[in-house]
Design a protein around this motif. Sequence first.
Motif, PDB file in Angstrom:
ATOM      1  N   ARG A  63      -5.671  -3.702  -5.335  1.00  0.00           N
ATOM      2  CA  ARG A  63      -5.548  -2.846  -4.153  1.00  0.00           C
ATOM      3  C   ARG A  63      -5.536  -1.384  -4.574  1.00  0.00           C
ATOM      4  NH1 ARG A  63      -0.503  -3.875  -2.457  1.00  0.00           N
ATOM      5  NH2 ARG A  63      -1.055  -5.672  -1.147  1.00  0.00           N
ATOM      6  N   SER A 122       0.838  -1.189   0.000  1.00  0.00           N
ATOM      7  CA  SER A 122       0.000   0.000   0.000  1.00  0.00           C
ATOM      8  C   SER A 122       0.877   1.243   0.000  1.00  0.00           C
ATOM      9  CB  SER A 122      -0.922   0.002   1.227  1.00  0.00           C
ATOM     10  OG  SER A 122      -0.177   0.315   2.400  1.00  0.00           O
ATOM     11  N   TYR A 132      -5.182   5.385   3.721  1.00  0.00           N
ATOM     12  CA  TYR A 132      -6.231   4.374   3.666  1.00  0.00           C
ATOM     13  C   TYR A 132      -5.949   3.416   2.520  1.00  0.00           C
ATOM     14  CZ  TYR A 132      -7.723   8.321   0.757  1.00  0.00           C
ATOM     15  OH  TYR A 132      -7.748   9.378  -0.119  1.00  0.00           O
ATOM     16  N   SER A 133      -6.569   2.227   2.606  1.00  0.00           N
ATOM     17  CA  SER A 133      -6.340   1.187   1.605  1.00  0.00           C
ATOM     18  C   SER A 133      -7.521   0.227   1.610  1.00  0.00           C
ATOM     19  CB  SER A 133      -5.045   0.426   1.919  1.00  0.00           C
ATOM     20  OG  SER A 133      -4.885  -0.688   1.069  1.00  0.00           O
ATOM     21  N   SER A 175      -4.898   2.321  -2.757  1.00  0.00           N
ATOM     22  CA  SER A 175      -4.425   2.935  -1.523  1.00  0.00           C
ATOM     23  C   SER A 175      -4.002   4.367  -1.796  1.00  0.00           C
ATOM     24  CB  SER A 175      -3.251   2.148  -0.930  1.00  0.00           C
ATOM     25  OG  SER A 175      -2.172   2.074  -1.853  1.00  0.00           O
ATOM     26  N   GLU A 218      -8.366  -3.653  -0.314  1.00  0.00           N
ATOM     27  CA  GLU A 218      -7.767  -4.722  -1.118  1.00  0.00           C
ATOM     28  C   GLU A 218      -8.733  -5.892  -1.227  1.00  0.00           C
ATOM     29  OE1 GLU A 218      -4.498  -8.143  -0.202  1.00  0.00           O
ATOM     30  OE2 GLU A 218      -3.848  -6.082   0.183  1.00  0.00           O
ATOM     31  N   GLY A 232      -8.814  -3.993   4.492  1.00  0.00           N
ATOM     32  CA  GLY A 232      -8.484  -2.590   4.332  1.00  0.00           C
ATOM     33  C   GLY A 232      -8.115  -1.932   5.644  1.00  0.00           C
TER      34      GLY A 232
END
Length: 445
Positions: free
Chosen positions: A366, A211, A349-350, A368, A352, A326
């Motif tokens: 993903r 990320s 933030y992320s 991010s 996936e 996430g």
Amino acid sequence: MTSLTACSTTPTRRLLPSVGAALALLPCLLADDFEQRLAALAEQNEALLKLAQQQQAQIAELKARLDSQALEVAEQEEAIAELRETSLPASTFAPSRGSDRILISGDAGFAFFAGEANNEFPNEEFRVDDARLTVEAQVHHNAYLVSTLELFRRESGNESIEVGSLYLDVENIFGPDYGHLFNFRIGRFDIPFGEEYLNRYVMENPLVSHSVADLWGIDQGIELYGDEGNFSYAVAIQNGGTSLLRDFDSDKSIAGRVAYQFNENFKLSGSLMRTGDIDVAGDAQSELWIGNVVFLSLGSTQTTKFWADLAELDFTYEWDSGLLTGHYGQAWYDNNDPQGDSSRDFEFYSIEARQTLGERFYAAARYSAMEVDGGYPFSGNGARSIYLFGGILTEKLERLSLGFGYWAFDDVVFKLEYSIEEGDQTNGRDRKDTDQIAAEVGVRF
């Protein structure tokens, strides 16, 4: 003739009465001998029966003694086992010549990166990627010495072998009555913040890249961790700075994570951390990585200390053939610069997703991002010579990574990924030309 016959019959007549008498007495004689023999056999049988009864009594007594001794031995062994589990004698950690068990394991990636002009890998290069060797030695039934050597690290700026983890791990420090709730670790180990650091290496990471925030670090200190039912936790006190030999400030880093598995599908965790004061002259930078760089001083030359506080929330939802995971977090950076305010607020933030395709294939994606008020010199997938050391501050960086994987064997995986990265700089220009294509073979033993 007459006289001859008379002479020959006379002895016969005399012999017949004797033979008859003998024959008459023979049954009596035989009967007496048979009764004597029977009496003798009866006496012998009675003697043998008494002997057998005596031997049976002796065997029964011997068996009782053996059963009693076996019971005593079993009770002693059980008592010894309970004593070993419930106490740690003073000699527990006495030096010994060897270990009861030694495990050697490792993993490595063999990668190919093809990046754009401003990418960290612009020359279409082959690399040995994130190769590690781990040795674990059991020094007691609940104590282990663990050492990890970083043979090749993607973030490293040199080609030498680096010290990774090196710690003593003691499980169930208060005995089996507490299950796995209290375990202790001392030495050099991962900073327990967030969840991504647990899955960022070659064999655990479904993609090649990480990320944008990619918070991780290895530091020296002590840690208490454990789990009970669906609850787990980890809390650590560590030095905070990057120096392996000294800590140049007494203020320590504190990090902690708590997690709860609501059911077999859904898990939620929260993490808090403070880096503690980092000495600019001695440590120069924090041990915690963020945005493919570390926390460092943004103040003037008169700045002597800097620090950062962080918070993050992670979730994971799994189903039979995939998962969704996430995180969302914030960080607050500050220092003691007397010439002005150079504090920063981070937001990262992320999200996936991973989905299996058949028995051995999978697809992963993903997205991010990270935003910093006032900008920060984090590089992401970009070249550090430009975005870290080139004096360029990035306000926002976002990345979309798409990839496929194939598990050729249980310990061999092939991965292919394309990452698109864009960002905004404090000078009003866009970050560009940092996209990359990556292919990797991951192997472990």
